[in-house]
Write an enzyme that holds these catalytic residues in place. Sequence first.
Site, PDB file in Angstrom:
ATOM      1  CB  CYS A 150      -0.926   0.037   1.218  1.00  0.00           C
ATOM      2  SG  CYS A 150      -1.901   1.555   1.242  1.00  0.00           S
TER       3      CYS A 150
ATOM      4  CB  CYS B  37      -1.791   4.478   4.606  1.00  0.00           C
ATOM      5  SG  CYS B  37      -3.299   3.978   3.758  1.00  0.00           S
ATOM      6  CB  SER B  38      -0.336   0.373   6.541  1.00  0.00           C
ATOM      7  OG  SER B  38      -1.339   0.926   7.374  1.00  0.00           O
ATOM      8  CB  CYS B  39      -4.750  -0.661   2.408  1.00  0.00           C
ATOM      9  SG  CYS B  39      -5.356   1.021   2.611  1.00  0.00           S
TER      10      CYS B  39
END
Length: 221
Positions: A120, A123-125
């Site tokens: 991602c 961000c951090s999906c």
Amino acid sequence: MANDHGHSHDHDDGHDHGDGHEDPVIDPVQLRVRALETILVEKGYIESGALDAIVDYFENSVGPHVGARAVARAWLDEDFKRALLKDGATAIQSIGLVPKVGDDLIVVENTPSRHNMVVCTLCSCYPWDVLGLPPAWYKSAAYRSRVVIEPRAVLTEFGVTLPQSTEIRVWDSTAETRYLVLPMRPEHTESLSEDELAALVTRNSMIGTALPGLAGGKARE
Ligand code: FE
């Protein structure tokens, strides 16, 4: 040296007092989480029991074993594999290991000509429902930026070297769309059961930074 403990140190590491005990290290994030939880409970917005249940769910019910089970089944069952590639969320939910898989889960299949990696960049999906909590490196700025620019070099650092003829495709997750890599079944696993196959499927192999099986599975866990 700089004294940030309120007492003097005559050594460099700042923690080892030479008497076998260390300063307690209080993680500021943990502290803030605890403070926030206390306030929310005191004000009656949440129940701590409900919070415990949520944490327990993410620690015990969901995790890489869910994705690993789906991968192993896909290796053994062509119909399930077709269903998985068509609609990952529905297929995995049909196994019954988790009550709900996120709406849009796209399963991308590794082949000799294409290796898939997931990131991602924003961000951090991450597909929590099928892989559990994301590893720290997945959220790092270094991984998020470099895997797009030089996926092959990143892969090498994870201990995976693929032939130059294998294309590496990087999938960028979003809040709505998550990806799960369906790795290639390792060689010489024809006699293995679904349980035994699932045990070969590591979390990283489903992100695309490792290959399933003993080799490469332990790297950067
Ligand atoms: Fe994200």
